[in-house]
Design a protein around this motif. Structure first.
Motif, short mmCIF file in Angstrom:
data_model
loop_
_atom_site.label_atom_id
_atom_site.label_comp_id
_atom_site.label_asym_id
_atom_site.label_seq_id
_atom_site.Cartn_x
_atom_site.Cartn_y
_atom_site.Cartn_z
N TRP A 175 0.83 -1.20 0.00
CA TRP A 175 0.00 0.00 0.00
C TRP A 175 0.87 1.25 0.00
O TRP A 175 1.89 1.33 0.67
N CYS A 222 -8.33 3.59 -0.81
CA CYS A 222 -9.11 3.60 0.42
C CYS A 222 -8.84 4.87 1.22
O CYS A 222 -7.68 5.26 1.40
N ASN A 224 -13.19 5.19 11.72
CA ASN A 224 -12.50 3.98 12.19
C ASN A 224 -12.55 2.82 11.20
O ASN A 224 -12.33 1.67 11.56
N GLN A 225 -12.87 3.13 9.95
CA GLN A 225 -12.87 2.14 8.88
C GLN A 225 -12.18 2.75 7.67
O GLN A 225 -11.65 3.86 7.71
N THR A 245 -14.28 -1.40 4.83
CA THR A 245 -13.57 -2.50 5.46
C THR A 245 -12.85 -2.01 6.71
O THR A 245 -12.48 -0.83 6.80
N ASP A 246 -12.68 -2.89 7.67
CA ASP A 246 -11.98 -2.53 8.90
C ASP A 246 -10.47 -2.45 8.69
O ASP A 246 -9.78 -1.64 9.31
N ASP A 247 -9.94 -3.31 7.82
CA ASP A 247 -8.50 -3.39 7.58
C ASP A 247 -8.21 -3.39 6.08
O ASP A 247 -9.02 -3.89 5.28
N LEU A 248 -7.06 -2.87 5.72
CA LEU A 248 -6.65 -2.91 4.32
C LEU A 248 -6.30 -4.35 3.94
O LEU A 248 -5.56 -5.02 4.67
#
Length: 219
Positions: free
Chosen positions: A63, A95, A100-101, A124-127
């Motif tokens: 990323w 993204c 918090n997302q 999404t919560d995480d990449l």
């Protein structure tokens, strides 16, 4: 007949039936194991009708932090379908942090017998660590096939309605998309999909990571 021969043939009918059932269970188990193995081999080779992606071509992505605080990633090498058309798929994603997302825009470009671009959005919560082709019609999406643009609303893999566009003036309004999704209990939300599609169609997947695409495409 000797005593030994008499003993060998003196088993009761119940014992003979039990032994026969055991042999039948063993043969059935072997046949089931063989069938499962053949299904596994067929799935690995893409022989079950659904094109599969070659695992060796899926690489972990890196990323890139952009000046506006968003994160951008693009697949280093194409994922090749195991179908006879040998279609290549490359993906890119951008993204933005939000509540918090991450709110993300994802693009899959297919080239081969059929050239196509698919644009979608999700939170999404995480990449993710990997970029895989996305083709499902979940929520509001847009795409081009052989240069012809359209926008769609789907629920899972089923398209509920679509709009073939002669020009961007024919696009659905945000109000229509939002109302249709709410009334038909479709997850997701409207985003400026066609602006992303237009810019990437005029450039490349790398265009998603430029200043031509900003957070304003999100609701």
């Amino acid at each position: 007949m000797t005593d030994g021969e008499a003993d060998m043939g003196s088993g009761s009918p119940e014992e003979a039936s039990f032994a026969q059932r055991n042999r039948l269970v063993l043969l059935t188990g072997l046949a089931l194991a063989l069938a499962l193995w053949l299904l596994y081999e067929a799935g690995e080779k893409g022989l079950l009708g659904e094109p599969t992606a070659e695992r060796s071509s899926v690489e972990r992505i890196a990323w890139q932090l952009l000046p506006d605080g968003s994160q951008f990633a693009i697949s280093a090498s194409p994922v090749v379908s195991s179908s006879s058309s040998m279609t290549e798929h490359r993906s890119a994603m951008r993204c933005w942090p939000q509540d918090n997302q991450f709110s993300c825009v994802s693009i899959t470009k297919s080239s081969g017998a059929l050239s196509a671009l698919n644009v979608s959005s999700y939170s999404t919560d995480d990449l993710p660590g990997y970029l895989l082709p996305i083709f499902d019609q979940d929520g509001y999406t847009c795409s081009t096939v052989l240069g012809s643009p359209q926008e769609s609303i789907g629920n899972g893999s089923a398209t509920l309605t679509s709009n073939q566009l002669r020009s961007l003036d024919d696009r659905w309004s945000r109000k229509f998309v939002t109302r249709f999704m709410a009334e038909n209990r479709v997850k997701g939300q409207w985003f400026d999909c066609l602006t992303v599609l237009r810019e990437v169609s005029s450039g490349s997947l790398e265009t998603l990571g430029t200043t031509l695409i900003t957070k304003s495409v999100l609701p």
